[in-house]
Design a protein around this motif. Structure first.
Motif, PDB file in Angstrom:
ATOM      1  N   GLY B  20    -103.745  62.845  71.309  1.00 22.90           N
ATOM      2  CA  GLY B  20    -104.968  62.623  70.516  1.00 22.90           C
ATOM      3  C   GLY B  20    -105.448  63.918  69.903  1.00 22.90           C
ATOM      4  O   GLY B  20    -105.830  63.973  68.722  1.00 22.90           O
ATOM      5  N   LEU B  21    -105.435  64.984  70.687  1.00 21.23           N
ATOM      6  CA  LEU B  21    -105.871  66.309  70.209  1.00 21.23           C
ATOM      7  C   LEU B  21    -104.970  66.787  69.074  1.00 21.23           C
ATOM      8  O   LEU B  21    -105.433  67.259  68.031  1.00 21.23           O
ATOM      9  CB  LEU B  21    -105.827  67.291  71.384  1.00 21.23           C
ATOM     10  N   GLU B  23    -103.098  64.933  67.090  1.00 20.52           N
ATOM     11  CA  GLU B  23    -103.324  64.057  65.930  1.00 20.52           C
ATOM     12  C   GLU B  23    -104.570  64.514  65.164  1.00 20.52           C
ATOM     13  O   GLU B  23    -104.547  64.676  63.933  1.00 20.52           O
ATOM     14  CB  GLU B  23    -103.489  62.607  66.430  1.00 20.52           C
ATOM     15  N   THR B  24    -105.637  64.775  65.946  1.00 25.03           N
ATOM     16  CA  THR B  24    -106.905  65.181  65.325  1.00 25.03           C
ATOM     17  C   THR B  24    -106.747  66.513  64.604  1.00 25.03           C
ATOM     18  O   THR B  24    -107.159  66.666  63.427  1.00 25.03           O
ATOM     19  CB  THR B  24    -107.999  65.310  66.423  1.00 25.03           C
ATOM     20  N   LEU B  25    -106.140  67.485  65.283  1.00 27.81           N
ATOM     21  CA  LEU B  25    -105.996  68.828  64.703  1.00 27.81           C
ATOM     22  C   LEU B  25    -105.128  68.788  63.441  1.00 27.81           C
ATOM     23  O   LEU B  25    -105.387  69.519  62.474  1.00 27.81           O
ATOM     24  CB  LEU B  25    -105.395  69.793  65.737  1.00 27.81           C
ATOM     25  N   ALA B  26    -104.105  67.913  63.452  1.00 28.27           N
ATOM     26  CA  ALA B  26    -103.239  67.792  62.268  1.00 28.27           C
ATOM     27  C   ALA B  26    -104.005  67.126  61.118  1.00 28.27           C
ATOM     28  O   ALA B  26    -103.886  67.517  59.952  1.00 28.27           O
ATOM     29  CB  ALA B  26    -101.995  66.983  62.618  1.00 28.27           C
ATOM     30  N   ARG B  27    -104.833  66.147  61.488  1.00 29.14           N
ATOM     31  CA  ARG B  27    -105.548  65.412  60.441  1.00 29.14           C
ATOM     32  C   ARG B  27    -106.658  66.240  59.805  1.00 29.14           C
ATOM     33  O   ARG B  27    -106.925  66.116  58.609  1.00 29.14           O
ATOM     34  CB  ARG B  27    -106.135  64.121  61.008  1.00 29.14           C
ATOM     35  N   ILE B  28    -107.342  67.072  60.613  1.00 26.70           N
ATOM     36  CA  ILE B  28    -108.434  67.878  60.038  1.00 26.70           C
ATOM     37  C   ILE B  28    -107.905  69.177  59.415  1.00 26.70           C
ATOM     38  O   ILE B  28    -108.670  70.015  58.952  1.00 26.70           O
ATOM     39  CB  ILE B  28    -109.537  68.190  61.081  1.00 26.70           C
ATOM     40  N   GLY B  29    -106.586  69.338  59.460  1.00 26.76           N
ATOM     41  CA  GLY B  29    -105.981  70.452  58.748  1.00 26.76           C
ATOM     42  C   GLY B  29    -105.826  71.730  59.546  1.00 26.76           C
ATOM     43  O   GLY B  29    -105.420  72.761  59.019  1.00 26.76           O
ATOM     44  N   TRP B  30    -106.153  71.709  60.841  1.00 28.07           N
ATOM     45  CA  TRP B  30    -105.942  72.917  61.656  1.00 28.07           C
ATOM     46  C   TRP B  30    -104.465  73.161  61.904  1.00 28.07           C
ATOM     47  O   TRP B  30    -104.044  74.287  62.085  1.00 28.07           O
ATOM     48  CB  TRP B  30    -106.686  72.775  62.989  1.00 28.07           C
ATOM     49  N   PHE B  31    -103.681  72.064  62.000  1.00 29.15           N
ATOM     50  CA  PHE B  31    -102.224  72.181  62.120  1.00 29.15           C
ATOM     51  C   PHE B  31    -101.634  71.858  60.768  1.00 29.15           C
ATOM     52  O   PHE B  31    -102.037  70.877  60.126  1.00 29.15           O
ATOM     53  CB  PHE B  31    -101.682  71.158  63.136  1.00 29.15           C
ATOM     54  N   ASP B  32    -100.671  72.646  60.338  1.00 27.63           N
ATOM     55  CA  ASP B  32     -99.977  72.353  59.068  1.00 27.63           C
ATOM     56  C   ASP B  32     -98.988  71.208  59.329  1.00 27.63           C
ATOM     57  O   ASP B  32     -98.065  71.376  60.133  1.00 27.63           O
ATOM     58  CB  ASP B  32     -99.231  73.609  58.616  1.00 27.63           C
ATOM     59  N   PHE B  34     -96.574  70.231  57.833  1.00 26.06           N
ATOM     60  CA  PHE B  34     -95.192  70.598  57.512  1.00 26.06           C
ATOM     61  C   PHE B  34     -94.467  71.095  58.774  1.00 26.06           C
ATOM     62  O   PHE B  34     -93.296  70.819  58.997  1.00 26.06           O
ATOM     63  CB  PHE B  34     -95.184  71.679  56.436  1.00 26.06           C
ATOM     64  N   TYR B  35     -95.234  71.882  59.587  1.00 22.44           N
ATOM     65  CA  TYR B  35     -94.640  72.431  60.810  1.00 22.44           C
ATOM     66  C   TYR B  35     -94.909  71.534  62.026  1.00 22.44           C
ATOM     67  O   TYR B  35     -94.080  71.439  62.917  1.00 22.44           O
ATOM     68  CB  TYR B  35     -95.201  73.833  61.085  1.00 22.44           C
ATOM     69  N   ALA B  36     -96.120  70.971  62.078  1.00 20.56           N
ATOM     70  CA  ALA B  36     -96.483  70.148  63.244  1.00 20.56           C
ATOM     71  C   ALA B  36     -97.062  68.817  62.752  1.00 20.56           C
ATOM     72  O   ALA B  36     -98.278  68.625  62.750  1.00 20.56           O
ATOM     73  CB  ALA B  36     -97.485  70.892  64.115  1.00 20.56           C
ATOM     74  N   PRO B  37     -96.203  67.909  62.309  1.00 20.98           N
ATOM     75  CA  PRO B  37     -96.687  66.622  61.799  1.00 20.98           C
ATOM     76  C   PRO B  37     -97.403  65.845  62.906  1.00 20.98           C
ATOM     77  O   PRO B  37     -97.031  65.979  64.073  1.00 20.98           O
ATOM     78  CB  PRO B  37     -95.403  65.895  61.381  1.00 20.98           C
ATOM     79  N   PRO B  38     -98.423  65.069  62.550  1.00 21.29           N
ATOM     80  CA  PRO B  38     -99.163  64.338  63.585  1.00 21.29           C
ATOM     81  C   PRO B  38     -98.263  63.319  64.309  1.00 21.29           C
ATOM     82  O   PRO B  38     -97.303  62.819  63.705  1.00 21.29           O
ATOM     83  CB  PRO B  38    -100.272  63.627  62.804  1.00 21.29           C
ATOM     84  N   PRO B  39     -98.580  63.034  65.568  1.00 22.00           N
ATOM     85  CA  PRO B  39     -97.757  62.092  66.346  1.00 22.00           C
ATOM     86  C   PRO B  39     -97.577  60.741  65.642  1.00 22.00           C
ATOM     87  O   PRO B  39     -96.520  60.120  65.769  1.00 22.00           O
ATOM     88  CB  PRO B  39     -98.540  61.931  67.653  1.00 22.00           C
ATOM     89  N   SER B  40     -98.592  60.312  64.904  1.00 24.49           N
ATOM     90  CA  SER B  40     -98.482  59.011  64.224  1.00 24.49           C
ATOM     91  C   SER B  40     -97.339  59.039  63.203  1.00 24.49           C
ATOM     92  O   SER B  40     -96.601  58.061  63.040  1.00 24.49           O
ATOM     93  CB  SER B  40     -99.793  58.652  63.540  1.00 24.49           C
TER      94      SER B  40
END
Lengths: 246, 252
Positions: B20-21, B23-32, B34-40
């Protein structure tokens, strides 16, 4: 039944035992006592051909397959059940399956192991494992039984009970026995004669004592016999004597 | 609730929180992404791989190489282990080679196998086999050399010769050693197959991973890592059941 002459055993330059002479008549129960490291076990290992001596002769009035050896450790196969362990020697001797089953049932019942047939050694108590080891050896109907402190690891009550049962069997079947033990009282109360080994290296037989207690014997009652106390005292004195410096 | 169920529940909750964390970080743009796609997104790629049927030939190729390598490695390791333990002369020859092979990371042999055997199944099989064989060789060799001498003497005093000793003492003792290392062997076989495919091949999970890496497809890479993890865990569970069944005396 067994005659050992001039037996010398060693693992290096110094022999552990040297020039041992020992004789056991058929039906006699003989114990061998001595300090730790005096080579008592080595004598049994030579008789069972597990060890080759440096010198000396072992004469047996029976083939070596008629010698049963109860080890200090129960040394049961951990991957075999109680039934399979008891049957092991019989299977090795290619006894027919029906006869094996009969023998195994007999010995398991006799030694109070009925109901434990399917268990593995790891599921048994120390006393039960010893009984399995006894059943395994006695099922082969040995004429000479060698015992290397077989019950040393058991508590006093279990040990006395198993030794008594074994003694009764030995007396009834007129088995010839050579018992190696540290326990002087056990040696005297069970034996017809006790050999005393001196301190090693180069241990020799320093005395042979005849035990004049009538049979059949009860281990605990034997200890109240008038000859028992003085003999314990004498063995104690002989074994306590410091070895001369070489 | 039993303590085992409670522990599983706690682990499940921890994993869900982590995903969940992420997914959230990827969606709000903290994770790129390209490098760390969200689990979904990874789940979607995984679903497409399975639903399209694209994964199966690759999984089949890897499983074939791994299982065949495992069987060959077991056969070779057991055969050589027994031979070395029973023949001191052969041991003199084999032991240094095996020690050397054990000391190096054996996957470095992968390019050599490709040169010798091509990019087909044979090179993957060879790598999986050698990874397993060295491990099993030492299990068998040490298993025989360190067999409980009290058991050997016991059987000898009961009248057993070399054949009986082999059947009653050495083989069961070695079986326990080999099964104790069986899970590791399964992992090694799978490693050999995947690394072999990674180096050079046209099929297999290793090939797909290599493709995902060269196209910078992180979602596919993570999805494939997940597939491999699930497959290996499944094999571990099966190995454990086999071990418990064959070594019932140890677990009783």
């Amino acid at each position: 039944m067994l005659r050992v002459s001039g037996l010398t055993v060693g693992y290096g330059e110094d022999p552990v035992i040297e020039g041992i002479d020992l004789e056991i008549a058929a039906g006699e129960f003989v114990s061998l006592v001595g300090p730790s490291g005096s080579g008592k076990t080595s004598i049994l290992r030579v008789v069972t051909e597990l060890l080759v001596p440096l010198a000396g002769v072992v004469e047996l009035d029976a083939p070596v397959r008629d010698v049963g050896f109860l080890f200090q450790d129960d040394a049961l196969l951990p991957w075999r059940t109680v039934r399979e362990n008891v049957a092991l020697g019989l299977r090795i001797r290619e006894v027919p399956a029906a006869a094996i089953d009969e023998q195994v049932e007999h010995w398991l019942a006799r030694l109070g192991l009925a109901g434990y047939e399917g268990r593995y050694p790891g599921q048994l108590s120390g006393g039960q494992r010893k009984r399995v080891a006894i059943a395994q050896v006695l099922a082969l109907k040995p004429r000479l039984l060698l015992m290397d402190e077989p019950f040393a690891s058991l508590d006093a009550i279990v040990r006395t009970r198993i030794t008594q049962e074994l003694l009764e069997w030995v007396e009834r079947e007129h088995l010839t026995v050579l018992l190696v033990t540290h326990d002087l009282e056990e040696a005297i109360s069970a034996s017809d004669a006790v050999y005393v080994l001196s301190h090693g290296p180069r241990a020799t037989i320093q005395a042979r004592h005849v035990v004049d207690i009538p049979r059949p014997r009860r281990l605990l009652e034997s200890r109240r016999h008038p000859t028992f106390g003085p003999l314990v005292q004498q063995l104690w004195t002989e074994l306590s004597t410091e070895p001369p410096r070489r | 609730m039993t303590s085992a169920r409670a522990r599983s529940l706690r682990r499940g909750i921890a994993l869900a929180l982590l995903l969940g964390l992420w997914e959230t970080l990827a969606r709000i743009g903290w994770f790129d992404p390209f490098y760390a796609p969200p689990p979904s997104h990874v789940a979607q790629v995984l679903f497409e791989l399975v639903a399209s049927g694209e994964i199966w030939p690759h999984l089949g190729a890897t499983a074939t190489a791994a299982f065949a390598g495992l069987l060959l490695g077991l056969g070779l390791g057991i055969g050589l282990g027994f031979a070395a333990a029973l023949s001191p002369r052969l041991a003199e020859l084999l032991e240094p080679v095996m020690i050397l092979l054990n000391a190096i990371p054996r996957v470095i042999l992968a390019p050599l196998f490709v040169i010798w055997l091509g990019i087909g199944l044979a090179s993957k099989l060879a790598l999986a086999t050698i990874l397993v064989a060295v491990l099993i060789f030492f299990s068998v060799y040490n298993g025989i050399r360190e067999v409980d001498q009290r058991l050997v003497e016991r059987v000898r005093t009961l009248g057993g010769g070399r054949r009986v000793l082999m059947r009653e003492v050495y083989i069961p003792s070695v079986t326990a050693w080999v099964l104790g290392n069986f899970k590791v062997a399964v992992g090694f076989a799978f490693t050999g197959a995947v690394v072999g495919e990674f180096v050079a091949s046209s099929r297999g999970l290793g090939y797909l991973l290599q493709f995902a890496q060269t196209t910078y497809n992180a979602a596919l890479t993570i999805a494939l890592i997940f597939v491999i993890m699930v497959f290996v865990l499944l094999l571990f569970a099966l190995s454990e059941r086999l071990e418990r069944r064959l070594l019932a005396w140890r677990y009783s």
